[in-house]
Design an enzyme around this catalytic site. Structure first.
Site, PDB file in Angstrom:
ATOM      1  CE  LYS A  54      -3.723  -2.502   2.258  1.00 32.53           C
ATOM      2  NZ  LYS A  54      -4.405  -2.855   3.511  1.00 32.53           N
ATOM      3  CD  GLN A  98      -3.166  -4.502   6.685  1.00 33.72           C
ATOM      4  OE1 GLN A  98      -3.085  -3.548   5.924  1.00 33.72           O
ATOM      5  NE2 GLN A  98      -3.892  -5.574   6.394  1.00 33.72           N
ATOM      6  CG  ASP A 121      -9.258   0.064   5.202  1.00 35.63           C
ATOM      7  OD1 ASP A 121      -9.113  -0.147   3.979  1.00 35.63           O
ATOM      8  OD2 ASP A 121      -8.403  -0.254   6.062  1.00 35.63           O
TER       9      ASP A 121
END
Ligand code: NAD
Length: 309
Positions: A54, A98, A121
Protein backbone atom coordinates in the site's frame (compact mmCIF):
# COMPACT_ATOMS: atom_id res chain seq x y z
CA UNK A 1 -17.59 -23.08 -23.37
CA UNK A 2 -14.44 -21.27 -22.29
CA UNK A 3 -15.05 -18.30 -20.03
CA UNK A 4 -13.45 -14.92 -20.56
CA UNK A 5 -11.18 -13.54 -17.88
CA UNK A 6 -12.06 -10.24 -16.16
CA UNK A 7 -8.64 -8.63 -15.93
CA UNK A 8 -8.48 -7.02 -12.50
CA UNK A 9 -4.81 -6.25 -12.93
CA UNK A 10 -5.41 -4.14 -16.04
CA UNK A 11 -8.41 -2.35 -14.55
CA UNK A 12 -6.55 -1.77 -11.27
CA UNK A 13 -3.72 -0.16 -13.24
CA UNK A 14 -6.21 1.98 -15.14
CA UNK A 15 -7.74 3.26 -11.86
CA UNK A 16 -4.27 3.91 -10.43
CA UNK A 17 -3.28 5.87 -13.55
CA UNK A 18 -6.40 8.02 -13.17
CA UNK A 19 -5.52 8.75 -9.54
CA UNK A 20 -1.89 9.55 -10.46
CA UNK A 21 -3.04 11.99 -13.12
CA UNK A 22 -5.28 13.87 -10.68
CA UNK A 23 -2.55 13.96 -8.03
CA UNK A 24 -0.07 15.31 -10.60
CA UNK A 25 -2.52 18.10 -11.47
CA UNK A 26 -2.90 19.01 -7.77
CA UNK A 27 0.81 19.15 -7.08
CA UNK A 28 1.49 21.01 -10.34
CA UNK A 29 -0.95 23.65 -9.06
CA UNK A 30 1.18 23.99 -5.92
CA UNK A 31 -1.12 22.03 -3.60
CA UNK A 32 0.03 19.36 -1.19
CA UNK A 33 -0.50 15.74 -2.27
CA UNK A 34 -3.16 13.54 -0.63
CA UNK A 35 -1.74 11.59 2.31
CA UNK A 36 -2.34 8.10 3.69
CA UNK A 37 -1.16 6.78 7.06
CA UNK A 38 -1.01 3.03 7.66
CA UNK A 39 -1.03 1.80 11.25
CA UNK A 40 0.71 -1.53 11.71
CA UNK A 41 0.69 -3.22 15.10
CA UNK A 42 2.84 -6.31 15.66
CA UNK A 43 4.79 -8.63 13.42
CA UNK A 44 2.15 -10.43 11.34
CA UNK A 45 4.13 -11.17 8.13
CA UNK A 46 1.09 -10.98 5.81
CA UNK A 47 0.13 -7.60 7.33
CA UNK A 48 3.68 -6.35 6.72
CA UNK A 49 3.47 -7.37 3.08
CA UNK A 50 0.05 -5.70 2.64
CA UNK A 51 1.13 -2.44 4.29
CA UNK A 52 4.36 -2.48 2.25
CA UNK A 53 2.47 -2.75 -1.01
CA UNK A 54 0.00 0.00 0.00
CA UNK A 55 2.84 2.38 0.90
CA UNK A 56 4.63 1.55 -2.37
CA UNK A 57 1.46 2.18 -4.37
CA UNK A 58 1.15 5.63 -2.73
CA UNK A 59 4.74 6.46 -3.67
CA UNK A 60 4.28 5.39 -7.28
CA UNK A 61 1.13 7.55 -7.67
CA UNK A 62 2.62 10.64 -6.01
CA UNK A 63 0.65 10.38 -2.77
CA UNK A 64 2.27 11.13 0.57
CA UNK A 65 2.29 8.13 2.88
CA UNK A 66 3.62 7.06 6.21
CA UNK A 67 3.70 3.89 8.20
CA UNK A 68 3.20 4.09 11.96
CA UNK A 69 4.36 0.94 13.73
CA UNK A 70 3.75 -0.28 17.26
CA UNK A 71 5.08 -3.51 18.81
CA UNK A 72 2.95 -6.65 19.17
CA UNK A 73 2.47 -5.99 22.93
CA UNK A 74 0.98 -2.50 22.34
CA UNK A 75 -2.10 -1.70 24.42
CA UNK A 76 -5.47 -0.46 23.16
CA UNK A 77 -4.67 2.95 24.68
CA UNK A 78 -1.40 3.18 22.76
CA UNK A 79 -3.07 2.37 19.46
CA UNK A 80 -5.92 4.80 20.22
CA UNK A 81 -3.33 7.52 20.87
CA UNK A 82 -1.75 6.84 17.44
CA UNK A 83 -5.16 7.14 15.76
CA UNK A 84 -6.00 10.35 17.68
CA UNK A 85 -2.67 11.85 16.55
CA UNK A 86 -3.37 10.98 12.90
CA UNK A 87 -6.95 12.30 13.12
CA UNK A 88 -5.53 15.67 14.16
CA UNK A 89 -2.89 15.93 11.41
CA UNK A 90 -3.86 18.01 8.42
CA UNK A 91 -1.62 16.32 5.85
CA UNK A 92 -3.11 12.90 6.62
CA UNK A 93 -6.31 12.44 4.61
CA UNK A 94 -6.71 8.68 4.99
CA UNK A 95 -6.00 6.38 7.93
CA UNK A 96 -5.90 2.63 7.59
CA UNK A 97 -5.47 0.31 10.53
CA UNK A 98 -4.10 -2.96 9.21
CA UNK A 99 -6.10 -5.92 10.53
CA UNK A 100 -5.88 -8.20 12.36
CA UNK A 101 -4.75 -6.37 15.48
CA UNK A 102 -3.11 -8.40 18.27
CA UNK A 103 -5.72 -10.01 20.55
CA UNK A 104 -5.18 -7.65 23.50
CA UNK A 105 -6.06 -4.62 21.36
CA UNK A 106 -9.75 -3.73 21.19
CA UNK A 107 -10.27 -3.74 17.41
CA UNK A 108 -13.76 -2.30 17.57
CA UNK A 109 -12.65 0.64 19.73
CA UNK A 110 -9.72 1.36 17.39
CA UNK A 111 -11.81 1.27 14.20
CA UNK A 112 -14.43 3.49 15.80
CA UNK A 113 -11.74 5.99 16.83
CA UNK A 114 -10.76 6.70 13.20
CA UNK A 115 -12.40 9.94 12.04
CA UNK A 116 -15.17 8.96 9.57
CA UNK A 117 -13.81 11.67 7.23
CA UNK A 118 -10.44 9.81 7.09
CA UNK A 119 -11.84 6.27 7.18
CA UNK A 120 -10.63 5.19 3.71
CA UNK A 121 -11.23 1.52 4.55
CA UNK A 122 -14.92 2.26 5.16
CA UNK A 123 -15.06 0.22 8.38
CA UNK A 124 -16.39 2.94 10.72
CA UNK A 125 -20.07 2.45 11.70
CA UNK A 126 -20.87 5.92 10.30
CA UNK A 127 -19.61 4.86 6.87
CA UNK A 128 -21.34 1.48 7.12
CA UNK A 129 -24.56 3.42 7.83
CA UNK A 130 -23.88 5.77 4.92
CA UNK A 131 -23.46 2.81 2.59
CA UNK A 132 -26.72 1.20 3.68
CA UNK A 133 -28.58 4.52 3.44
CA UNK A 134 -27.11 5.34 -0.02
CA UNK A 135 -25.41 8.43 1.35
CA UNK A 136 -21.93 9.65 0.38
CA UNK A 137 -19.20 8.05 2.47
CA UNK A 138 -16.36 5.57 2.19
CA UNK A 139 -17.01 2.09 0.85
CA UNK A 140 -14.63 -0.75 1.83
CA UNK A 141 -11.97 -1.15 -0.85
CA UNK A 142 -12.50 -4.77 -1.93
CA UNK A 143 -16.28 -4.46 -2.47
CA UNK A 144 -15.83 -1.04 -4.12
CA UNK A 145 -13.23 -2.60 -6.43
CA UNK A 146 -15.55 -5.47 -7.35
CA UNK A 147 -18.30 -3.06 -8.36
CA UNK A 148 -15.85 -0.92 -10.32
CA UNK A 149 -14.66 -4.04 -12.15
CA UNK A 150 -18.20 -5.13 -13.02
CA UNK A 151 -19.07 -1.61 -14.17
CA UNK A 152 -15.96 -1.16 -16.31
CA UNK A 153 -16.48 -4.58 -17.88
CA UNK A 154 -20.12 -3.67 -18.66
CA UNK A 155 -21.59 -6.58 -16.70
CA UNK A 156 -25.34 -5.88 -16.52
CA UNK A 157 -26.41 -5.45 -12.89
CA UNK A 158 -29.92 -4.05 -13.01
CA UNK A 159 -32.40 -6.89 -12.54
CA UNK A 160 -29.61 -9.50 -12.46
CA UNK A 161 -29.75 -12.32 -9.91
CA UNK A 162 -26.67 -11.91 -7.70
CA UNK A 163 -25.63 -14.46 -5.10
CA UNK A 164 -22.93 -13.49 -2.58
CA UNK A 165 -21.39 -16.33 -0.58
CA UNK A 166 -19.94 -14.91 2.67
CA UNK A 167 -21.36 -12.32 5.05
CA UNK A 168 -18.27 -10.66 6.51
CA UNK A 169 -18.26 -6.94 7.30
CA UNK A 170 -15.24 -6.52 5.03
CA UNK A 171 -16.47 -8.23 1.87
CA UNK A 172 -19.77 -10.14 1.85
CA UNK A 173 -22.19 -7.63 3.41
CA UNK A 174 -20.87 -4.49 1.68
CA UNK A 175 -20.64 -6.15 -1.74
CA UNK A 176 -24.24 -7.36 -1.36
CA UNK A 177 -25.32 -3.83 -0.38
CA UNK A 178 -23.55 -2.33 -3.40
CA UNK A 179 -25.13 -4.85 -5.77
CA UNK A 180 -28.52 -4.02 -4.29
CA UNK A 181 -27.80 -0.32 -4.83
CA UNK A 182 -27.25 -1.16 -8.51
CA UNK A 183 -30.69 -2.82 -8.61
CA UNK A 184 -29.55 -6.45 -8.67
CA UNK A 185 -31.71 -9.01 -6.86
CA UNK A 186 -29.35 -10.15 -4.13
CA UNK A 187 -29.14 -13.29 -2.03
CA UNK A 188 -26.51 -13.59 0.72
CA UNK A 189 -25.35 -17.10 1.63
CA UNK A 190 -23.16 -18.25 4.49
CA UNK A 191 -21.94 -21.31 6.37
CA UNK A 192 -25.45 -22.31 7.43
CA UNK A 193 -27.22 -21.82 4.10
CA UNK A 194 -29.25 -24.87 3.10
CA UNK A 195 -28.64 -26.19 -0.44
CA UNK A 196 -25.80 -23.76 -1.13
CA UNK A 197 -25.19 -25.26 -4.58
CA UNK A 198 -28.85 -24.86 -5.55
CA UNK A 199 -28.90 -21.19 -4.48
CA UNK A 200 -25.59 -20.47 -6.24
CA UNK A 201 -26.91 -22.04 -9.45
CA UNK A 202 -29.59 -19.32 -9.59
CA UNK A 203 -26.93 -16.63 -9.94
CA UNK A 204 -26.25 -14.52 -13.00
CA UNK A 205 -23.48 -13.01 -10.88
CA UNK A 206 -21.83 -15.23 -8.28
CA UNK A 207 -19.49 -13.61 -5.74
CA UNK A 208 -17.44 -15.99 -3.56
CA UNK A 209 -15.93 -14.45 -0.40
CA UNK A 210 -15.49 -17.45 1.85
CA UNK A 211 -11.82 -18.22 2.44
CA UNK A 212 -12.06 -21.96 1.60
CA UNK A 213 -9.95 -23.26 -1.28
CA UNK A 214 -12.06 -24.20 -4.31
CA UNK A 215 -15.20 -24.81 -2.24
CA UNK A 216 -17.50 -23.89 -5.13
CA UNK A 217 -17.28 -26.54 -7.85
CA UNK A 218 -19.05 -27.21 -11.17
CA UNK A 219 -22.47 -27.81 -9.65
CA UNK A 220 -22.48 -24.33 -8.02
CA UNK A 221 -22.21 -22.40 -11.29
CA UNK A 222 -25.05 -21.71 -13.71
CA UNK A 223 -23.70 -22.02 -17.28
CA UNK A 224 -22.86 -18.52 -18.49
CA UNK A 225 -22.76 -16.89 -15.04
CA UNK A 226 -20.27 -14.14 -14.18
CA UNK A 227 -18.09 -15.37 -11.31
CA UNK A 228 -16.16 -13.04 -8.99
CA UNK A 229 -13.74 -15.01 -6.84
CA UNK A 230 -12.56 -12.97 -3.84
CA UNK A 231 -10.92 -15.83 -1.91
CA UNK A 232 -7.16 -16.08 -1.49
CA UNK A 233 -5.98 -19.51 -0.36
CA UNK A 234 -2.53 -21.05 -0.53
CA UNK A 235 -2.02 -24.52 -2.01
CA UNK A 236 1.23 -26.31 -1.23
CA UNK A 237 0.48 -29.89 -2.21
CA UNK A 238 1.30 -30.85 -5.81
CA UNK A 239 -1.44 -33.48 -6.09
CA UNK A 240 -3.98 -30.98 -4.74
CA UNK A 241 -2.77 -28.39 -7.29
CA UNK A 242 -3.23 -30.97 -10.06
CA UNK A 243 -6.80 -31.60 -8.93
CA UNK A 244 -7.56 -27.85 -8.83
CA UNK A 245 -5.79 -26.66 -11.96
CA UNK A 246 -5.99 -29.70 -14.22
CA UNK A 247 -3.21 -29.52 -16.76
CA UNK A 248 -2.19 -25.91 -16.05
CA UNK A 249 1.54 -26.56 -16.15
CA UNK A 250 2.48 -23.03 -15.03
CA UNK A 251 0.63 -23.53 -11.74
CA UNK A 252 2.14 -26.93 -11.16
CA UNK A 253 5.59 -25.51 -11.86
CA UNK A 254 4.93 -22.78 -9.28
CA UNK A 255 4.21 -25.39 -6.61
CA UNK A 256 7.31 -27.38 -7.59
CA UNK A 257 9.63 -24.38 -7.74
CA UNK A 258 8.22 -21.91 -5.18
CA UNK A 259 6.47 -24.38 -2.88
CA UNK A 260 2.96 -22.96 -3.33
CA UNK A 261 0.39 -21.30 -5.56
CA UNK A 262 -2.80 -19.35 -4.86
CA UNK A 263 -6.34 -20.53 -5.45
CA UNK A 264 -9.63 -18.76 -4.84
CA UNK A 265 -12.88 -20.05 -3.35
CA UNK A 266 -14.03 -21.38 -6.72
CA UNK A 267 -12.58 -24.42 -8.44
CA UNK A 268 -10.61 -22.93 -11.35
CA UNK A 269 -11.56 -25.63 -13.85
CA UNK A 270 -15.25 -25.11 -12.99
CA UNK A 271 -14.95 -21.37 -13.55
CA UNK A 272 -13.13 -21.80 -16.85
CA UNK A 273 -15.63 -24.36 -18.12
CA UNK A 274 -18.94 -22.93 -16.90
CA UNK A 275 -18.69 -19.16 -16.39
CA UNK A 276 -19.06 -16.66 -19.24
CA UNK A 277 -16.66 -14.31 -17.42
CA UNK A 278 -14.62 -14.76 -14.24
CA UNK A 279 -11.94 -13.11 -12.11
CA UNK A 280 -8.70 -15.10 -11.80
CA UNK A 281 -6.79 -15.63 -8.55
CA UNK A 282 -4.34 -13.94 -8.38
CA UNK A 283 -4.85 -10.93 -10.66
CA UNK A 284 -8.60 -10.51 -10.26
CA UNK A 285 -10.01 -8.77 -7.22
CA UNK A 286 -6.70 -8.24 -5.37
CA UNK A 287 -5.27 -5.45 -7.57
CA UNK A 288 -8.58 -3.58 -7.39
CA UNK A 289 -8.48 -3.45 -3.60
CA UNK A 290 -5.30 -1.43 -3.56
CA UNK A 291 -6.44 0.77 -6.47
CA UNK A 292 -9.63 1.66 -4.58
CA UNK A 293 -7.63 2.49 -1.46
CA UNK A 294 -5.72 5.04 -3.53
CA UNK A 295 -8.98 6.36 -5.04
CA UNK A 296 -10.57 6.60 -1.57
CA UNK A 297 -7.55 8.53 -0.25
CA UNK A 298 -7.85 11.02 -3.10
CA UNK A 299 -11.60 11.30 -2.41
CA UNK A 300 -10.91 11.94 1.29
CA UNK A 301 -8.49 14.69 0.32
CA UNK A 302 -10.99 16.30 -2.04
CA UNK A 303 -13.82 16.14 0.51
CA UNK A 304 -11.65 17.56 3.29
CA UNK A 305 -10.37 20.32 0.99
CA UNK A 306 -13.98 21.06 0.00
CA UNK A 307 -15.07 21.10 3.64
CA UNK A 308 -12.35 23.59 4.63
CA UNK A 309 -12.72 25.84 1.53
P1 NAD B 1 -14.45 -14.14 6.77
O1 NAD B 1 -13.79 -15.35 7.33
O2 NAD B 1 -14.63 -12.92 7.60
O3 NAD B 1 -15.88 -14.55 6.22
C1 NAD B 1 -16.08 -15.73 5.52
C2 NAD B 1 -17.57 -15.92 5.25
O4 NAD B 1 -17.71 -17.15 4.55
C3 NAD B 1 -18.42 -16.01 6.51
O5 NAD B 1 -19.48 -15.08 6.40
C4 NAD B 1 -18.95 -17.43 6.51
O6 NAD B 1 -20.32 -17.51 6.89
C5 NAD B 1 -18.80 -17.86 5.08
N1 NAD B 1 -18.52 -19.31 5.01
C6 NAD B 1 -17.55 -20.00 5.66
N2 NAD B 1 -17.63 -21.30 5.36
C7 NAD B 1 -18.64 -21.45 4.50
C8 NAD B 1 -19.22 -22.56 3.86
N3 NAD B 1 -18.74 -23.79 4.02
N4 NAD B 1 -20.27 -22.35 3.06
C9 NAD B 1 -20.77 -21.09 2.87
N5 NAD B 1 -20.26 -19.99 3.46
C10 NAD B 1 -19.21 -20.17 4.27
O7 NAD B 1 -13.63 -13.81 5.43
P2 NAD B 1 -13.52 -12.45 4.56
O8 NAD B 1 -12.70 -11.44 5.28
O9 NAD B 1 -14.85 -12.06 4.03
O10 NAD B 1 -12.61 -13.00 3.35
C11 NAD B 1 -13.06 -14.05 2.51
C12 NAD B 1 -11.95 -14.42 1.55
O11 NAD B 1 -11.64 -13.31 0.74
C13 NAD B 1 -10.62 -14.81 2.22
O12 NAD B 1 -10.01 -15.83 1.44
C14 NAD B 1 -9.80 -13.55 2.16
O13 NAD B 1 -8.42 -13.82 2.14
C15 NAD B 1 -10.25 -13.00 0.84
N6 NAD B 1 -10.10 -11.53 0.73
C16 NAD B 1 -9.51 -11.07 -0.40
C17 NAD B 1 -9.35 -9.71 -0.58
C18 NAD B 1 -8.72 -9.20 -1.83
O14 NAD B 1 -8.26 -8.09 -1.88
N7 NAD B 1 -8.69 -10.01 -2.89
C19 NAD B 1 -9.79 -8.81 0.39
C20 NAD B 1 -10.42 -9.32 1.53
C21 NAD B 1 -10.58 -10.69 1.68
Amino acid sequence: MAGQMLDGKAIGSQIQAEVAEKVARLTAAGRRPPGLAAVLVGENPASRVYVGSKVRACASLGLYSERVERPSDATTEEVLAVVAGLNARDEVDGILVQLPLPPQVDEKAVLEAVSPAKDVDGFHPVNVGNLVLDRPGFVPCTPAGILELLRRCSVPLQGARAVVVGRSHIVGKPVATLLLREHATVTICHSRTADLAGVCREADILVAAIGKAALLTHEFIRPGAVVVDVGINRVTDLEEARRLFGGDEARLAQVREKGSTLVGDVLPTAMWEKASRYTPVPGGVGPLTIAMLMANTLAAYERRAGASA
